[in-house]
Design a protein around this motif. Sequence first.
Motif, PDB file in Angstrom:
ATOM      1  N   SER A   1      -8.865   7.328   1.770  1.00 11.74           N
ATOM      2  CA  SER A   1      -7.979   6.797   1.571  1.00 11.74           C
ATOM      3  C   SER A   1      -7.204   6.208   1.538  1.00 11.74           C
ATOM      4  O   SER A   1      -5.936   6.805   0.815  1.00 11.74           O
ATOM      5  CB  SER A   1      -9.380   6.037   0.899  1.00 11.74           C
ATOM      6  OG  SER A   1      -9.513   5.688  -0.467  1.00 11.74           O
ATOM      7  N   ILE A   2      -6.618   5.089   1.805  1.00 10.32           N
ATOM      8  CA  ILE A   2      -5.008   4.899   2.077  1.00 10.32           C
ATOM      9  C   ILE A   2      -5.298   3.012   1.959  1.00 10.32           C
ATOM     10  O   ILE A   2      -6.192   2.209   2.162  1.00 10.32           O
ATOM     11  CB  ILE A   2      -4.453   4.936   3.304  1.00 10.32           C
ATOM     12  CG1 ILE A   2      -2.789   4.708   2.461  1.00 10.32           C
ATOM     13  CG2 ILE A   2      -4.576   3.884   4.358  1.00 10.32           C
ATOM     14  CD1 ILE A   2      -1.739   4.745   3.767  1.00 10.32           C
ATOM     15  N   LYS A   3      -4.589   2.206   1.133  1.00 10.26           N
ATOM     16  CA  LYS A   3      -4.511   0.885   1.233  1.00 10.26           C
ATOM     17  C   LYS A   3      -3.167   0.584   0.879  1.00 10.26           C
ATOM     18  O   LYS A   3      -2.177   0.915   0.404  1.00 10.26           O
ATOM     19  CB  LYS A   3      -4.789   0.118  -0.289  1.00 10.26           C
ATOM     20  CG  LYS A   3      -5.965   0.293  -0.375  1.00 10.26           C
ATOM     21  CD  LYS A   3      -6.815  -0.018  -1.513  1.00 10.26           C
ATOM     22  CE  LYS A   3      -7.960   0.097  -1.888  1.00 10.26           C
ATOM     23  NZ  LYS A   3      -9.381  -0.881  -3.343  1.00 10.26           N
ATOM     24  N   GLY A   4      -2.697  -0.880   2.099  1.00  7.08           N
ATOM     25  CA  GLY A   4      -1.308  -0.695   2.047  1.00  7.08           C
ATOM     26  C   GLY A   4      -1.169  -2.250   2.792  1.00  7.08           C
ATOM     27  O   GLY A   4      -2.454  -3.194   2.941  1.00  7.08           O
TER      28      GLY A   4
ATOM     29  N   LEU B   1       7.151  -1.661  13.834  1.00  8.12           N
ATOM     30  CA  LEU B   1       6.349  -1.371  12.725  1.00  8.12           C
ATOM     31  C   LEU B   1       6.007  -2.122  11.924  1.00  8.12           C
ATOM     32  O   LEU B   1       6.511  -3.793  11.474  1.00  8.12           O
ATOM     33  CB  LEU B   1       7.681  -1.050  10.989  1.00  8.12           C
ATOM     34  CG  LEU B   1       7.298  -0.521  10.354  1.00  8.12           C
ATOM     35  CD1 LEU B   1       6.648   0.741  10.512  1.00  8.12           C
ATOM     36  CD2 LEU B   1       8.440  -0.124   9.346  1.00  8.12           C
ATOM     37  N   LEU B   2       4.541  -2.404  11.348  1.00 12.84           N
ATOM     38  CA  LEU B   2       3.852  -3.492  11.014  1.00 12.84           C
ATOM     39  C   LEU B   2       3.052  -3.026   9.476  1.00 12.84           C
ATOM     40  O   LEU B   2       2.081  -3.341   9.509  1.00 12.84           O
ATOM     41  CB  LEU B   2       2.501  -3.698  12.121  1.00 12.84           C
ATOM     42  CG  LEU B   2       3.375  -3.828  13.305  1.00 12.84           C
ATOM     43  CD1 LEU B   2       1.593  -3.954  14.506  1.00 12.84           C
ATOM     44  CD2 LEU B   2       3.815  -5.573  13.339  1.00 12.84           C
ATOM     45  N   VAL B   3       3.413  -2.348   9.179  1.00 16.46           N
ATOM     46  CA  VAL B   3       3.198  -1.837   7.400  1.00 16.46           C
ATOM     47  C   VAL B   3       4.613  -1.652   6.482  1.00 16.46           C
ATOM     48  O   VAL B   3       5.398  -1.310   7.035  1.00 16.46           O
ATOM     49  CB  VAL B   3       2.484  -0.200   7.186  1.00 16.46           C
ATOM     50  CG1 VAL B   3       2.893   0.135   5.889  1.00 16.46           C
ATOM     51  CG2 VAL B   3       1.685   0.699   8.222  1.00 16.46           C
ATOM     52  N   ASP B   4       4.312  -2.706   5.222  1.00 16.55           N
ATOM     53  CA  ASP B   4       5.177  -2.769   4.495  1.00 16.55           C
ATOM     54  C   ASP B   4       5.160  -2.113   3.311  1.00 16.55           C
ATOM     55  O   ASP B   4       6.514  -1.370   3.028  1.00 16.55           O
ATOM     56  CB  ASP B   4       5.264  -4.422   4.213  1.00 16.55           C
ATOM     57  CG  ASP B   4       6.138  -5.505   5.439  1.00 16.55           C
ATOM     58  OD1 ASP B   4       6.085  -4.696   6.657  1.00 16.55           O
ATOM     59  OD2 ASP B   4       5.219  -6.067   5.432  1.00 16.55           O
ATOM     60  N   ARG B   5       4.464  -1.303   3.062  1.00 16.76           N
ATOM     61  CA  ARG B   5       4.222  -0.930   1.486  1.00 16.76           C
ATOM     62  C   ARG B   5       2.986  -0.073   1.840  1.00 16.76           C
ATOM     63  O   ARG B   5       1.854  -0.455   2.260  1.00 16.76           O
ATOM     64  CB  ARG B   5       4.267  -2.030   0.566  1.00 16.76           C
ATOM     65  CG  ARG B   5       3.892  -0.754  -0.636  1.00 16.76           C
ATOM     66  CD  ARG B   5       4.758  -1.775  -2.107  1.00 16.76           C
ATOM     67  NE  ARG B   5       6.546  -2.370  -1.660  1.00 16.76           N
ATOM     68  CZ  ARG B   5       7.235  -2.837  -1.776  1.00 16.76           C
ATOM     69  NH1 ARG B   5       6.428  -3.421  -2.947  1.00 16.76           N
ATOM     70  NH2 ARG B   5       8.218  -3.435  -1.633  1.00 16.76           N
ATOM     71  N   VAL B   6       2.540   0.429   1.112  1.00 17.51           N
ATOM     72  CA  VAL B   6       1.422   1.563   1.101  1.00 17.51           C
ATOM     73  C   VAL B   6       0.841   1.361  -0.316  1.00 17.51           C
ATOM     74  O   VAL B   6       2.443   1.880  -1.600  1.00 17.51           O
ATOM     75  CB  VAL B   6       1.506   2.894   0.903  1.00 17.51           C
ATOM     76  CG1 VAL B   6       0.329   4.006   0.412  1.00 17.51           C
ATOM     77  CG2 VAL B   6       1.480   3.259   2.870  1.00 17.51           C
ATOM     78  N   THR B   7       0.347   0.634  -0.622  1.00 15.78           N
ATOM     79  CA  THR B   7      -0.090   0.427  -2.521  1.00 15.78           C
ATOM     80  C   THR B   7      -0.785   1.521  -3.090  1.00 15.78           C
ATOM     81  O   THR B   7      -0.953   1.314  -3.649  1.00 15.78           O
ATOM     82  CB  THR B   7      -0.822  -0.478  -2.333  1.00 15.78           C
ATOM     83  OG1 THR B   7      -1.571  -0.591  -1.666  1.00 15.78           O
ATOM     84  CG2 THR B   7       0.324  -2.280  -2.336  1.00 15.78           C
TER      85      THR B   7
END
Length: 145
Positions: free
Chosen positions: A31-34, A18-24
Amino acid sequence: MMYINEILEYLPHRYPFLLVDRVTDIESGKSIKGYKNVSFNEPFFEGHFPDNPIMPGVLIIEAMAQLSGILGFVTVGRKPVDGLVQYLAGARKVRFKRPVRPGDQLCMESEVVSTKRGIWKFECRALVNNEVACVAEILTAEREV
């Protein structure tokens, strides 16, 4: 904002992949940022490289693909528990600009370029301290399981 418990609902990945800790930030269909906090405790640092730990480029691509997959799931209003998965189908125009090391926060951004018949194209980039670490065009394939 999406914290780890909600991220786990959208990604079938688990430790150590799992390589995503947070979606900001996320805007459905757009779009998405994390980010991923890169720790020296990551198992890949043991061998990549013992005296010069650098996050493998393929894992940076995978991290951007995972973040993009969350955007795809949110956009179609489904989750893996609904029987849908998003597979990494390709990466084009990949460029690595700087190494990612233990202690870095890998900030990722992904934008939907197109979607057609379950094939998604995303324009992605990963940054460390506002410096571009990687850019790529990521393709994912949506499939029922």
